[in-house]
Each structure stands twice: as C-alpha cells, then as structure tokens.
Design a protein around this motif. Structure first.
Motif, PDB file in Angstrom:
ATOM      1  N   LYS A  14       0.845  -1.198   0.000  1.00 16.96           N
ATOM      2  CA  LYS A  14       0.000   0.000   0.000  1.00 16.96           C
ATOM      3  C   LYS A  14       0.888   1.259   0.000  1.00 16.96           C
ATOM      4  O   LYS A  14       0.675   2.177  -0.803  1.00 16.96           O
ATOM      5  N   GLU A  15       1.880   1.257   0.874  1.00 20.54           N
ATOM      6  CA  GLU A  15       2.767   2.434   0.954  1.00 20.54           C
ATOM      7  C   GLU A  15       3.505   2.651  -0.369  1.00 20.54           C
ATOM      8  O   GLU A  15       3.626   3.778  -0.842  1.00 20.54           O
ATOM      9  N   ILE A  16       3.970   1.550  -0.971  1.00 17.67           N
ATOM     10  CA  ILE A  16       4.719   1.665  -2.230  1.00 17.67           C
ATOM     11  C   ILE A  16       3.792   2.212  -3.324  1.00 17.67           C
ATOM     12  O   ILE A  16       4.152   3.146  -4.049  1.00 17.67           O
ATOM     13  N   ASN A  17       2.591   1.643  -3.420  1.00 21.80           N
ATOM     14  CA  ASN A  17       1.653   2.094  -4.464  1.00 21.80           C
ATOM     15  C   ASN A  17       1.292   3.562  -4.302  1.00 21.80           C
ATOM     16  O   ASN A  17       1.187   4.289  -5.293  1.00 21.80           O
ATOM     17  N   GLU A  18       1.119   3.991  -3.059  1.00 29.15           N
ATOM     18  CA  GLU A  18       0.796   5.408  -2.824  1.00 29.15           C
ATOM     19  C   GLU A  18       1.951   6.303  -3.273  1.00 29.15           C
ATOM     20  O   GLU A  18       1.737   7.330  -3.910  1.00 29.15           O
ATOM     21  N   LYS A  19       3.164   5.880  -2.956  1.00 28.39           N
ATOM     22  CA  LYS A  19       4.348   6.672  -3.345  1.00 28.39           C
ATOM     23  C   LYS A  19       4.467   6.716  -4.866  1.00 28.39           C
ATOM     24  O   LYS A  19       4.759   7.758  -5.447  1.00 28.39           O
ATOM     25  N   ILE A  20       4.243   5.562  -5.518  1.00 28.67           N
ATOM     26  CA  ILE A  20       4.371   5.497  -6.980  1.00 28.67           C
ATOM     27  C   ILE A  20       3.370   6.451  -7.641  1.00 28.67           C
ATOM     28  O   ILE A  20       3.707   7.142  -8.597  1.00 28.67           O
ATOM     29  N   LYS A  21       2.159   6.480  -7.094  1.00 30.45           N
ATOM     30  CA  LYS A  21       1.120   7.365  -7.656  1.00 30.45           C
ATOM     31  C   LYS A  21       1.563   8.826  -7.640  1.00 30.45           C
ATOM     32  O   LYS A  21       1.231   9.588  -8.540  1.00 30.45           O
ATOM     33  N   SER A  22       2.302   9.185  -6.598  1.00 32.39           N
ATOM     34  CA  SER A  22       2.696  10.595  -6.482  1.00 32.39           C
ATOM     35  C   SER A  22       3.974  10.922  -7.267  1.00 32.39           C
ATOM     36  O   SER A  22       4.373  12.079  -7.359  1.00 32.39           O
ATOM     37  N   LEU A  23       4.612   9.892  -7.854  1.00 30.32           N
ATOM     38  CA  LEU A  23       5.857  10.139  -8.598  1.00 30.32           C
ATOM     39  C   LEU A  23       5.581  10.787  -9.950  1.00 30.32           C
ATOM     40  O   LEU A  23       4.572  10.492 -10.588  1.00 30.32           O
ATOM     41  N   LYS A  24       6.525  11.611 -10.390  1.00 33.29           N
ATOM     42  CA  LYS A  24       6.367  12.242 -11.719  1.00 33.29           C
ATOM     43  C   LYS A  24       7.241  11.534 -12.753  1.00 33.29           C
ATOM     44  O   LYS A  24       7.432  12.022 -13.850  1.00 33.29           O
ATOM     45  N   VAL A  25       7.780  10.402 -12.368  1.00 37.76           N
ATOM     46  CA  VAL A  25       8.673   9.668 -13.269  1.00 37.76           C
ATOM     47  C   VAL A  25       8.416   8.172 -13.074  1.00 37.76           C
ATOM     48  O   VAL A  25       8.020   7.749 -11.983  1.00 37.76           O
ATOM     49  N   ARG A  26       8.597   7.392 -14.168  1.00 40.52           N
ATOM     50  CA  ARG A  26       8.445   5.938 -14.009  1.00 40.52           C
ATOM     51  C   ARG A  26       9.774   5.355 -13.513  1.00 40.52           C
ATOM     52  O   ARG A  26      10.799   5.481 -14.200  1.00 40.52           O
ATOM     53  N   PRO A  27       9.777   4.726 -12.334  1.00 41.22           N
ATOM     54  CA  PRO A  27      11.044   4.200 -11.816  1.00 41.22           C
ATOM     55  C   PRO A  27      11.615   3.099 -12.715  1.00 41.22           C
ATOM     56  O   PRO A  27      10.861   2.317 -13.296  1.00 41.22           O
TER      57      PRO A  27
END
Ligand SMILES: NC(=O)c1ccc[n+]([C@@H]2O[C@H](COP(=O)([O-])OP(=O)(O)OC[C@H]3O[C@@H](n4cnc5c(N)ncnc54)[C@H](OP(=O)(O)O)[C@@H]3O)[C@@H](O)[C@H]2O)c1
Length: 275
Positions: A14-27
């Motif tokens: 859940k924490e990872i998905n939330e962080k990914i959503k807020s990213l402006k770049v694809r890791p």
C-alpha cells in the motif's frame, strides 16, 4: 506457530503504491549479471515480473565480457533515467567489491555499497541491505526488540553483519550474538535466545531441541532440497516456537523492500534534477 508476514506485506504494498502514484517519473531498475546460473536467471525473471506489477521498468543487462562491468556500472550510475542498479551474486571472474564501488550509492537499492554499509554504522538506514531490513521490519511488527537476546547465525556482509548493527541501534537496543562456522556450542546460545535469526544457508540447521518454547525464529535461509525450497529451520520447530515460513516469509518482504528502495531513489533523483 507460523508467523504470518502477509499483513506487513500488504502494508508495504500500500505504501509503495501510494508513493508510486505521487511520482512524476516511471522508476527504472537495471539488473546487471554475468554468466548467471539457472537459479539467478529464474530469480531475475520473477523479480522482473514483480517490478512490472508496480509499473517499474526492469531491464536485465547480461554482460558478455567481465572487463566491461566497471564502465557499464559507471554509465548506469550517470544515467538520469535509471534509478536503481541491482548486481547479481555471485559474479564469476569479477571482484564484487571492485564492481560495487562503481555504483552510485544513491542507486544502490540493495544497500551493498561500502558507503551505505558505512552509513549503517552511524544509524543511517537510507539504503540498508534489503534482507537485513526485512528481518528488522518483521521483528518490529511482532515484538518489542529492546533488551531482547538475539542470536544471529551467519555473518555475511549482506545479512548477518548489517542485521547485527541494525539491531544494536539505540531505538532497538537488542543484545546481539553473531554466530558462524567456528562458533562453539551453538545450541547453548540458541537455547538462551529470545529471538533466533537463521541465515546460514543450511537446511535443518536449527532443530527443535535447540530452541526454547515461544522463541521467535526468523528463517532467512533459502535452500533447494528435492526440488523444493526450504529454509534453515526444521519443520517441527514451529510446534514450540514462532517461525517465519520459507518460502513466503523473509523473502517476500525483502522483494518488497527492494521495490520500495527503487521508488525512494526515483523520487530523490527526480527531485534533485528538477530543483
Ligand atoms: N530470504 C531472502 O530474501 C534472502 C536473501 C539473501 C540470502 N538469503 C539466504 O540466506 C542464507 C544466507 O545467505 P548469505 O548470503 O548470508 O550466505 P553466506 O554468505 O554463505 O553466509 C553464510 C553464513 O552462515 C554461516 N554458517 C554456515 N553454516 C553454518 C553452521 N553450520 N553453523 C553456523 N554458521 C554457519 C557462515 O559462517 P562462516 O562465515 O564461518 O563461513 C556464514 O557466515 C542463504 O540460504 C541465502 O540463500 C535469503
């Protein structure tokens, strides 16, 4: 009893998905390998699938010549579109330490670079080795570590040693004993422990008579016996103690933490580039 790590896994997802959503770049994570054996190939494939589930780009770079590795690691380190570098282990014909120091510590998502291991000594766990961090996270979910007697079996630079440093940190304040092949009377030490961490890579190393009732036993081992994956702890230990399963225990959390590190690195690199 078997320790269920699923609630922790769900929380991390859940924490990872939330962080990914807020990213402006694809890791993006790049795995660098040379002459991978069958188990490394299948590990990389499953890691790739797992990363893709989180929409993380994952590239496997298999080297043809070992002498190229330093140059390639430097190039990957300087590439602003790459956020994590994963070096497979073992790397035949290559000095691993020499290879590791060519990775930018900010992209060392496994936490193996001497810089990140050195930072651990000062209590900075920005990039701790994923498996050691997984053990700590599991323990923190299920018990109060302060003052506990912890016996770690295994002194590798990626598991046993960094774990001992992390458990000694003041906010955890465990009393730690690290064992290895020259340790005398392992059974006496494990019997007196509140927590045993088995990270030796030896199936059935820990048996029921070595553990007192209700001990927490974290099984880090991954061994293949009769085509099945087993840990270092024999099955009957869970009749008297609380044991993490293999597979589906430490390994599950380790993989999630690697993903979390890639996301953290992507966030930091993007921020620094767009200051
Ligand atoms: N679940 C995960 O995510 C994960 C991640 C990484 C590794 N692993 C697994 O964890 C295990 C350990 O990995 P590693 O990379 O740390 O292994 P490693 O580098 O081979 O180190 C093994 C350690 O265990 C000690 N040891 C071996 N046999 C022993 C015995 N009979 N009694 C006491 N100590 C003994 C060795 O002692 P000496 O130093 O004296 O040789 C060494 O310190 C392996 O099974 C590996 O596959 C799992």
């Amino acid at each position: 009893m078997i320790i269920d790590v699923e609630p922790l896994a769900q929380k991390l997802k859940k924490e990872i998905n939330e962080k990914i959503k807020s990213l402006k770049v694809r890791p993006k994570l790049v795995a660098v390998t040379y002459k991978p054996d069958d188990s490394t190939v299948s590990y990389l494939k499953s890691q790739q699938k797992f990363a893709n589930k989180f929409n993380i780009e994952y590239e496997i770079l298999e080297l043809t010549f070992p002498e190229n590795i330093f140059k390639i690691l430097k190039e990957l380190s300087n590439d602003k579109n790459i956020h994590g570098i994963f070096l497979t282990h073992p790397l035949p014909e290559i000095d691993e330490m020499e290879a590791l120091i060519n990775i930018n510590p900010e992209k060392d998502v496994e936490g193996r670079h001497p810089y990140n291991l050195g930072m651990l000594m000062y209590g900075n766990e920005n990039f701790a080795p994923c498996t050691a961090e997984a053990v700590v996270k599991i323990l923190e979910e299920i018990t109060d570590i302060i003052g506990k007697n912890v016996v770690i079996i295994g002194r590798s630079s990626t598991v046993g040693k960094p774990l001992s440093i992390m458990l000694l940190r003041r906010n955890r304040s465990a009393t730690v004993t690290v064992c290895h092949t020259k340790t005398k009377n392992l059974e006496m030490l494990t019997k007196n422990a509140d927590i045993v961490v088995a990270a030796a890579g030896k199936p059935n190393l820990i048996t029921k008579h070595m553990i007192k009732e209700n001990t927490i036993v974290i099984d880090v081992g991954i061994n293949v016996v009769d085509n099945k994956i087993v840990g270092d702890v024999s099955k009957d230990v869970s009749n008297i103690a609380n044991v993490t399963p293999v597979p589906g225990g430490v390994g599950k959390i380790t993989t999630l933490l690697l993903i979390e590190h890639v996301v953290k690195s992507a966030e930091k690199i993007y921020k620094n580039l767009n200051k």
